[in-house]
Design an enzyme around this catalytic site. Sequence first.
Site, short mmCIF file in Angstrom:
data_model
loop_
_atom_site.label_atom_id
_atom_site.label_comp_id
_atom_site.label_asym_id
_atom_site.label_seq_id
_atom_site.Cartn_x
_atom_site.Cartn_y
_atom_site.Cartn_z
N CYS A 133 10.39 9.42 48.09
CA CYS A 133 9.62 8.20 48.40
C CYS A 133 10.50 6.95 48.20
O CYS A 133 10.68 6.50 47.06
CB CYS A 133 8.38 8.12 47.52
SG CYS A 133 7.40 6.65 47.81
N CYS A 136 8.63 3.99 46.68
CA CYS A 136 8.37 4.09 45.23
C CYS A 136 9.67 3.89 44.43
O CYS A 136 9.67 3.22 43.40
CB CYS A 136 7.83 5.47 44.86
SG CYS A 136 6.64 6.15 46.02
N ASP A 137 10.77 4.49 44.87
CA ASP A 137 11.97 4.58 44.02
C ASP A 137 13.17 3.77 44.50
O ASP A 137 14.17 3.67 43.77
CB ASP A 137 12.40 6.06 43.92
CG ASP A 137 11.30 6.92 43.30
OD1 ASP A 137 10.52 6.38 42.49
OD2 ASP A 137 11.22 8.11 43.64
#
Length: 315
Positions: A133, A136-137
């Site tokens: 992701c 997200c990261d």
Amino acid sequence: MMKNYDVVVIGAGPGGLTAALYASRANLSVAILDRGIYGGQMNNTAEIENYPGFDSILGPDLSEKMYNSSTRFGATFEYGTVESIEDKGSKKIIHTDDGDYETSVVIIATGSQYKKIGVPGEEEMSGRGVSYCAVCDGAFFKNQDVAVIGGGDSAVEEGVYLTQLAKSVTIIHRRDQLRAQKILQDRAFKNDKINFVWNADVEEITSEDGKVSGVKYVDKETGDEKVVPASGAFIYVGIQPMTDPFQDLGILDSENWIETNDKMETSVPGVYAIGDVRKKDLRQITTAVGDGGIAGQEAFNYIQTLSDADLADVK
Ligand code: FAD
Ligand code: NAP
């Protein structure tokens, strides 16, 4: 304690939220059941620019808007992980990790999840440099070199997204042509921060001092083993359906996708499937939403065919 609804929608992605909107607006009692926050895969997407009505919208923002629409006519959001469904004819019992539901109609909208490549280092370094992701990261890799593995829409789109954060992005693909849509390919080819490694069989995610250090691959043309140095490895090699809880219903094909007709009916009366979890060619927000509208309306039509005895609670 058993909860009773006319319709239970499993999965609160764009498909499930739309089905709930249509069914509740038809005056049915509706639960939207999800094991996490509403929005599904849209929460993992930075910018969505192919959903009509918006030039561009952030995934979490579209999730919020769809959730508000879907609950406007009385649909209830319930938390729980669905474990199995019991078919009792005109009634279905849904078993979750947090109680059971009795319903006349089940609409399965559980979507799909990322596939793993299954090489050494992938599992061990997950969350320590290996990610599925970028939204997200990605921020953990500011001004660092990252690698993206895959050649589809996800790999290319998320690779382009990562260039806003990373120093460089190397897309490693197993063939010499991308699978991604042309518009995404053009964007990636124009982006100076993106490099490509073609015809590469990824062998290992390498690490040093507990952190990802690179992606080792075999060049399929020369047979040479090489390494792309990278602090992050983002893996986008496709998706698989989230259908484990439905194995016993006899509605899955050989690859575990759910087969439906164009009314979204499965082979079990009263059980519908929509969105990415279906066997279909184009998995998009728009197609999930389209499926959801059809299933929400079909749920109403189906319930009209049931007798009072059929509608009476079984438990
Ligand atoms: P999902 O969105 O996958 O939602 C499924 C829901 O079911 C989830 O909330 C999950 O928690 C829940 N669930 C699963 N199993 C259970 C269970 N057992 N019990 C309870 N709940 C469960 N499409 C576009 O149109 N435009 C884009 O720009 C775009 N970008 C994308 C970027 C990425 C990185 C990815 C991966 C996909 C992208 N897509 C895009 C595709 C799009 O996100 C999907 O097609 C869409 O979200 C599918 O919707 P859905 O409702 O079928 O399922
Ligand atoms: P995908 O389309 O299935 O692409 C997977 C990619 O990974 C392919 O390029 C494939 O190579 C490669 N691959 C598969 N297994 C591999 C392995 N073991 N090792 C190395 N590479 C491997 O999956 P996706 O890109 O995740 O897309 C999933 C769905 O979401 C699609 O329907 C897509 O259209 C949709 N989506 C849409 C958007 C958008 O509309 N903007 C964005 C993201 C995703 P080959 O090409 O050789 O098969």
